[in-house]
Design a protein around this motif. Structure first.
Motif, PDB file in Angstrom:
ATOM      1  N   GLY A 159       0.682  -1.113  -0.037  1.00 33.35           N
ATOM      2  CA  GLY A 159      -0.019  -0.101   0.029  1.00 33.35           C
ATOM      3  C   GLY A 159       0.696   1.193   0.014  1.00 33.35           C
ATOM      4  O   GLY A 159       0.687   2.026  -0.830  1.00 33.35           O
ATOM      5  N   ILE A 160       2.051   1.339   0.719  1.00 36.89           N
ATOM      6  CA  ILE A 160       2.719   2.482   0.886  1.00 36.89           C
ATOM      7  C   ILE A 160       3.430   2.725  -0.398  1.00 36.89           C
ATOM      8  O   ILE A 160       3.547   3.692  -1.239  1.00 36.89           O
ATOM      9  CB  ILE A 160       3.660   2.316   2.188  1.00 36.89           C
ATOM     10  CG1 ILE A 160       2.890   2.409   3.432  1.00 36.89           C
ATOM     11  CG2 ILE A 160       4.727   3.727   2.057  1.00 36.89           C
ATOM     12  CD1 ILE A 160       1.889   3.335   3.403  1.00 36.89           C
ATOM     13  N   ALA A 161       3.838   1.418  -1.088  1.00 35.86           N
ATOM     14  CA  ALA A 161       4.616   1.435  -2.539  1.00 35.86           C
ATOM     15  C   ALA A 161       3.752   2.058  -3.394  1.00 35.86           C
ATOM     16  O   ALA A 161       4.128   2.833  -4.188  1.00 35.86           O
ATOM     17  CB  ALA A 161       4.948   0.084  -2.864  1.00 35.86           C
ATOM     18  N   ALA A 162       2.263   1.922  -3.464  1.00 39.78           N
ATOM     19  CA  ALA A 162       1.539   2.284  -4.222  1.00 39.78           C
ATOM     20  C   ALA A 162       1.304   3.876  -4.114  1.00 39.78           C
ATOM     21  O   ALA A 162       1.399   4.744  -5.198  1.00 39.78           O
ATOM     22  CB  ALA A 162       0.087   1.808  -4.076  1.00 39.78           C
ATOM     23  N   ALA A 211       2.796   7.214  -6.589  1.00 41.27           N
ATOM     24  CA  ALA A 211       1.972   8.467  -7.315  1.00 41.27           C
ATOM     25  C   ALA A 211       2.704   9.557  -6.433  1.00 41.27           C
ATOM     26  O   ALA A 211       2.521  10.773  -7.252  1.00 41.27           O
ATOM     27  CB  ALA A 211       0.451   8.088  -6.672  1.00 41.27           C
ATOM     28  N   VAL A 212       3.181   9.698  -5.404  1.00 43.56           N
ATOM     29  CA  VAL A 212       3.825  10.967  -4.843  1.00 43.56           C
ATOM     30  C   VAL A 212       5.362  10.663  -4.564  1.00 43.56           C
ATOM     31  O   VAL A 212       5.551  10.160  -3.506  1.00 43.56           O
ATOM     32  CB  VAL A 212       2.983  11.239  -3.521  1.00 43.56           C
ATOM     33  CG1 VAL A 212       3.389  12.564  -3.182  1.00 43.56           C
ATOM     34  CG2 VAL A 212       1.346  11.231  -3.638  1.00 43.56           C
ATOM     35  N   SER A 265       0.521   0.637 -11.188  1.00 44.15           N
ATOM     36  CA  SER A 265       0.563   2.152 -11.398  1.00 44.15           C
ATOM     37  C   SER A 265       0.996   2.333 -13.064  1.00 44.15           C
ATOM     38  O   SER A 265       0.444   3.259 -13.634  1.00 44.15           O
ATOM     39  CB  SER A 265       1.719   2.749 -10.506  1.00 44.15           C
ATOM     40  OG  SER A 265       1.890   4.026 -11.044  1.00 44.15           O
ATOM     41  N   LYS A 266       1.933   1.551 -13.291  1.00 42.56           N
ATOM     42  CA  LYS A 266       2.149   1.334 -14.654  1.00 42.56           C
ATOM     43  C   LYS A 266       0.981   1.167 -15.751  1.00 42.56           C
ATOM     44  O   LYS A 266       0.763   1.664 -16.672  1.00 42.56           O
ATOM     45  CB  LYS A 266       3.320   0.436 -15.074  1.00 42.56           C
ATOM     46  CG  LYS A 266       4.512   0.734 -14.411  1.00 42.56           C
ATOM     47  CD  LYS A 266       5.562  -0.314 -14.965  1.00 42.56           C
ATOM     48  CE  LYS A 266       7.215   0.002 -14.255  1.00 42.56           C
ATOM     49  NZ  LYS A 266       8.154  -1.067 -14.632  1.00 42.56           N
ATOM     50  N   LEU A 267       0.288   0.092 -15.222  1.00 43.02           N
ATOM     51  CA  LEU A 267      -1.041  -0.204 -16.025  1.00 43.02           C
ATOM     52  C   LEU A 267      -1.920   1.169 -15.906  1.00 43.02           C
ATOM     53  O   LEU A 267      -2.565   1.349 -17.152  1.00 43.02           O
ATOM     54  CB  LEU A 267      -1.617  -1.314 -15.481  1.00 43.02           C
ATOM     55  CG  LEU A 267      -2.720  -1.974 -16.431  1.00 43.02           C
ATOM     56  CD1 LEU A 267      -2.611  -2.203 -17.802  1.00 43.02           C
ATOM     57  CD2 LEU A 267      -3.455  -3.020 -15.434  1.00 43.02           C
ATOM     58  N   ASN A 268      -2.137   1.688 -14.855  1.00 39.89           N
ATOM     59  CA  ASN A 268      -3.168   2.720 -14.810  1.00 39.89           C
ATOM     60  C   ASN A 268      -2.661   3.975 -15.851  1.00 39.89           C
ATOM     61  O   ASN A 268      -3.528   4.592 -16.604  1.00 39.89           O
ATOM     62  CB  ASN A 268      -3.380   3.213 -13.400  1.00 39.89           C
ATOM     63  CG  ASN A 268      -4.052   2.249 -12.737  1.00 39.89           C
ATOM     64  OD1 ASN A 268      -4.918   1.532 -13.104  1.00 39.89           O
ATOM     65  ND2 ASN A 268      -3.909   2.517 -11.302  1.00 39.89           N
ATOM     66  N   LYS A 269      -1.427   4.224 -15.976  1.00 39.69           N
ATOM     67  CA  LYS A 269      -0.901   5.485 -16.715  1.00 39.69           C
ATOM     68  C   LYS A 269      -1.078   4.875 -18.117  1.00 39.69           C
ATOM     69  O   LYS A 269      -1.499   5.533 -18.980  1.00 39.69           O
ATOM     70  CB  LYS A 269       0.684   5.491 -16.396  1.00 39.69           C
ATOM     71  CG  LYS A 269       1.035   6.240 -15.160  1.00 39.69           C
ATOM     72  CD  LYS A 269       2.394   6.268 -14.902  1.00 39.69           C
ATOM     73  CE  LYS A 269       2.579   7.183 -13.513  1.00 39.69           C
ATOM     74  NZ  LYS A 269       4.033   7.235 -13.201  1.00 39.69           N
ATOM     75  N   ALA A 270      -0.870   3.578 -18.503  1.00 37.33           N
ATOM     76  CA  ALA A 270      -0.943   3.122 -20.018  1.00 37.33           C
ATOM     77  C   ALA A 270      -2.361   3.246 -20.456  1.00 37.33           C
ATOM     78  O   ALA A 270      -2.612   3.675 -21.469  1.00 37.33           O
ATOM     79  CB  ALA A 270      -0.419   1.851 -19.954  1.00 37.33           C
ATOM     80  N   ILE A 271      -3.317   2.722 -19.672  1.00 31.89           N
ATOM     81  CA  ILE A 271      -4.721   2.798 -19.704  1.00 31.89           C
ATOM     82  C   ILE A 271      -5.369   4.299 -19.973  1.00 31.89           C
ATOM     83  O   ILE A 271      -5.800   4.801 -20.986  1.00 31.89           O
ATOM     84  CB  ILE A 271      -5.532   1.909 -18.971  1.00 31.89           C
ATOM     85  CG1 ILE A 271      -5.396   0.548 -19.228  1.00 31.89           C
ATOM     86  CG2 ILE A 271      -7.129   2.215 -19.217  1.00 31.89           C
ATOM     87  CD1 ILE A 271      -5.806  -0.363 -18.005  1.00 31.89           C
ATOM     88  N   ALA A 280      -7.272   6.095  -8.461  1.00 28.91           N
ATOM     89  CA  ALA A 280      -7.212   4.856  -8.475  1.00 28.91           C
ATOM     90  C   ALA A 280      -6.013   4.197  -7.562  1.00 28.91           C
ATOM     91  O   ALA A 280      -6.015   3.111  -6.886  1.00 28.91           O
ATOM     92  CB  ALA A 280      -6.790   4.076  -9.910  1.00 28.91           C
ATOM     93  N   GLN A 281      -4.925   5.164  -7.577  1.00 27.38           N
ATOM     94  CA  GLN A 281      -3.781   4.767  -6.796  1.00 27.38           C
ATOM     95  C   GLN A 281      -4.180   4.976  -5.252  1.00 27.38           C
ATOM     96  O   GLN A 281      -3.386   4.407  -4.541  1.00 27.38           O
ATOM     97  CB  GLN A 281      -2.660   5.825  -7.200  1.00 27.38           C
ATOM     98  CG  GLN A 281      -1.905   5.378  -8.381  1.00 27.38           C
ATOM     99  CD  GLN A 281      -1.269   3.898  -8.341  1.00 27.38           C
ATOM    100  OE1 GLN A 281      -1.711   2.826  -9.172  1.00 27.38           O
ATOM    101  NE2 GLN A 281      -0.379   3.835  -7.714  1.00 27.38           N
ATOM    102  N   GLY A 282      -4.925   5.874  -5.000  1.00 28.71           N
ATOM    103  CA  GLY A 282      -5.345   6.310  -3.628  1.00 28.71           C
ATOM    104  C   GLY A 282      -6.106   5.065  -3.075  1.00 28.71           C
ATOM    105  O   GLY A 282      -5.676   4.606  -1.808  1.00 28.71           O
ATOM    106  N   PHE A 283      -6.957   4.430  -3.739  1.00 29.05           N
ATOM    107  CA  PHE A 283      -7.674   3.338  -3.232  1.00 29.05           C
ATOM    108  C   PHE A 283      -7.060   2.072  -3.495  1.00 29.05           C
ATOM    109  O   PHE A 283      -7.181   1.316  -2.504  1.00 29.05           O
ATOM    110  CB  PHE A 283      -9.175   3.274  -4.217  1.00 29.05           C
ATOM    111  CG  PHE A 283     -10.141   3.999  -3.849  1.00 29.05           C
ATOM    112  CD1 PHE A 283     -10.776   3.974  -2.513  1.00 29.05           C
ATOM    113  CD2 PHE A 283     -10.820   5.176  -4.729  1.00 29.05           C
ATOM    114  CE1 PHE A 283     -11.836   4.654  -2.087  1.00 29.05           C
ATOM    115  CE2 PHE A 283     -11.758   5.693  -4.397  1.00 29.05           C
ATOM    116  CZ  PHE A 283     -12.179   5.619  -3.172  1.00 29.05           C
ATOM    117  N   THR A 284      -5.862   2.080  -4.257  1.00 28.88           N
ATOM    118  CA  THR A 284      -5.006   0.924  -4.288  1.00 28.88           C
ATOM    119  C   THR A 284      -4.119   1.050  -2.876  1.00 28.88           C
ATOM    120  O   THR A 284      -3.979  -0.202  -2.003  1.00 28.88           O
ATOM    121  CB  THR A 284      -3.858   0.772  -5.342  1.00 28.88           C
ATOM    122  OG1 THR A 284      -4.993   0.792  -6.588  1.00 28.88           O
ATOM    123  CG2 THR A 284      -3.052  -0.232  -5.319  1.00 28.88           C
TER     124      THR A 284
END
Length: 640
Positions: free
Chosen positions: A139-142, A146-147, A308-314, A330-334
């Motif tokens: 979770g912290i890695a996610a 993003a930040v 994170s990479k997939l979200n950016k790609a989509i 999405a990253q926040g909920f992840t």
């Protein structure tokens, strides 16, 4: 302190308020499924990491595959979803047959015996500790992906997250469930929105071109035979992290509202449907969009996550507008679901530890419920060990995840084997079919367990494989202790004797009200057989210190005629001279009942106690280890 306790934990619950802790199916889905559902954030990532630069058997040793074979992620994911379906049906039968909870431990104990039960229990306890460490670290890695400004603070942030989850669980499962339902359902909605958008883009031809995907994903290689099998096994075992947490509902069925069995079974089906759909969708879209992942080569550096990479790609350009909002949402909920996934372990670990404690295989403190009708000691122990893992492994999931799945599938195998024995014993309608379902679950779980043990042994699975039997030995040692104590206590009834003499020994180091009260109490219980004892820490062995000379002068006035004896201590030791004198008195009169009385002063503020040397506490701790000695404290409370 009590006020702070009430603010953090809420009001105390009485034993007749147990119904207050029962939860509805939607809340239970958030509490017990967050671990399994959140695993989609790193399961595909681990498959692709294992396919990236895989080592395969070759002449003379191992060879590095030159091209990544990420296209294999699809058949690997399909195989894992098939295994998930088998386990889901198997565990549904377990829930309905054992609605009292306990999962693999109870099933194995009733049908296979203590050793299989403790093996299952030990593997699950270790798995829950790893669940907290892995989930919170992921979770912290996610959020650091993003930040980036937060990068480098993963360990501290992870420990804070685990501490927050622990406090919420100390408040009770219902309170934590309502709060943590928001991240769970938010994550599910955000993943389906991004997956839906990504699928629509592919259908409309707006996704990456085949040439672009080909640059990142090579569809196959010229590998054959043993090499193909090895790589597939390696990827499959890595992806089985998606199945961690599948057993959680069967372990915690007692938290459901009545009827607990059917409610837990329904929740199990919903969890499996969500998990399977999300895992397969992420794997398919990662392949279609050419998103890959490799482990960081530096243990102290956490790589950007695959999700994170997939979200950016989509989503495309996430630097502004709606794509930026969707990406951060999405990253926040992840981040939230991965942290909340630790809640599953905090819900199940204390319950499992309590069951083992009631059977005498863990310290009995684990079976005690706290103010909020939760097993507080289990929650605190889980917080400590998971935090220790986070600190030792730098909150790096690349290191933690290889430790993860071995214990899970050990529990799966024993649970389903126990269910086969259960059906053979109780029989009933269609028992052959039920036994076959659980038998299939046992065989497939065993195959995967062997796969994990072989392919991930050198990557850390050996630690779990070693820890489980060690923990089983510890369990039996604890049980032997309790059985031995019980038998000795029972036998001691016939060993009781009435002492013929009583002697009171008052330990003093000065004259104050507490000492005078101690002398009066000693006279009350021992009559004339009272003696005062002091240790001269300033003595050089030849003559008494000035402090001792002053004490003797004061003793004539305040000592009430009680003889005062001084023990010289040229090495400035306090406890050893007193123990030596007690041993001497007992050796001279073995039938003597000796009471050692300790005057102690209690400060008005709790923190002021730390400003004193705690000599009475050290003396009590040492004297309690002496057989035949009664230790009594006479407290004197100092006014403010």
């Amino acid at each position: 302190m009590q006020s702070l306790r009430r603010i953090l934990l809420g009001r105390r619950l009485s034993s007749d308020e147990t119904q207050h802790t029962k939860i509805s199916n939607p809340v239970a889905l958030a509490v017990f499924s967050s671990d399994a559902i959140s695993s989609v954030a790193y399961a595909t990532q681990e498959i692709l990491a294992s396919l990236s630069g895989a080592l395969v058997p070759a002449a003379g040793g191992l060879a590095l595959v030159g091209a990544a074979i990420f296209g294999w992620s699809i058949p690997v994911a399909l195989g894992i979803v098939a295994l998930l379906a088998i386990l889901a049906v198997s565990y549904r039968q377990t829930i309905l047959a054992y609605p009292g909870g306990g999962g693999a431990y109870i099933v194995a104990k009733e049908n296979l015996g203590d050793i299989p039960a403790l093996t299952a229990g030990a593997s699950l306890l270790i798995d829950y500790i790893l669940t907290v460490a892995v989930s919170a670290s992921s979770g912290i890695a996610a959020i650091t992906a993003a930040v980036p400004a937060l990068a480098g603070h993963n360990v501290a942030l992870t420990l804070l997250a685990i501490g927050f989850i622990a406090i919420m669980n100390l408040r009770g499962i219902q309170e934590s469930g309502h709060l943590f339902a928001i991240p769970t359902y938010g994550f599910v909605v955000s993943i389906f929105l991004v997956m839906g958008y990504g699928l629509v883009r592919l259908l409309l031809g707006e996704g990456p071109s085949p040439a672009q995907v080909q640059q990142a994903v090579v569809q196959g290689t010229h590998l054959a035979g043993v090499s193909m099998v090895w790589i597939f096994m390696r990827a499959f075992s890595a992806g089985c992290t998606a199945l961690t947490g599948v057993e959680a509902i069967s372990n915690g069925t007692t938290a459901f509202r009545d009827p607990v069995g059917p409610n837990a079974a329904k929740t199990m089906i919903w969890m499996v449907l969500l998990l399977g759909t999300m895992f397969l969708g992420i794997t398919l879209l990662a392949h279609q969009y050419g998103v890959t992942y490799q482990h960081s080569t530096n243990p102290a550096v956490v790589a950007e996550t695959l999700l994170s990479k997939l979200n950016k790609a989509i989503l495309g350009d996430v630097s502004h507008g709606l794509p930026k909002l969707m990406y951060y949402l999405a990253q926040g909920f992840t981040f939230a679901i991965l942290v909340v996934a630790a809640n599953t372990a905090f819900a199940d670990f204390p319950r499992l530890a309590a069951l083992q404690a009631r059977d005498g295989f863990l310290p009995r403190q684990f079976a005690s419920q706290g103010d909020r009708l939760v097993f507080s000691n289990g929650i605190l122990i889980l917080f400590f060990f998971s935090g220790l893992l986070v600190w030792l492994f730098h909150a790096n999931t690349d290191i933690l995840l290889p430790l993860y799945a071995a214990g899970v599938f050990m529990g799966f195998t024993l649970s389903q084997t126990g269910m086969v024995a259960h059906w053979r014993k109780v029989k009933g309608p269609r028992w052959h079919a039920k036994a076959m379902v659980n038998g299939l679950g046992a065989v497939t779980a065993l195959v995967v367990l062997l796969d994990i043990a072989i392919t991930k042994f050198i990557h850390g699975a050996w630690i779990v494989i070693l820890l489980v039997p060690l923990l089983v030995v510890v369990h039996f040692s604890i049980r032997r202790h309790y059985v031995g104590v019980k038998s000795r206590l029972a036998a001691s009834r016939t060993d009781a004797f009435l002492p013929t003499k009583h002697h009171a020994l008052v330990l003093v180091n000065g004259i104050h009200r507490g000492v005078v009260q101690s002398l009066l109490y000693a006279r009350l219980i021992a009559g004339d057989r009272v003696e005062a004892l002091t240790v001269d820490l300033g003595s050089d062995g030849a003559r008494e210190s000035p402090a001792m000379e002053k004490l003797r002068a004061d003793w004539i006035i305040y000592g009430m005629g009680v003889p005062l004896r001084c023990l010289p201590s040229p090495y400035r030791k306090l406890v050893e001279p007193v123990l030596g004198e007690v041993d001497r008195i007992h050796a001279a009169e073995p039938e003597l009942a000796l009471t050692v009385i300790l005057p102690e002063f209690i400060t008005s503020k709790w923190w002021q106690q730390f400003l004193h040397n705690q000599s009475a506490l050290r003396l009590k701790a040492a004297l309690l280890m002496r057989s035949g000695v009664i230790v009594t404290s006479v407290p004197m409370h100092l006014p403010q």
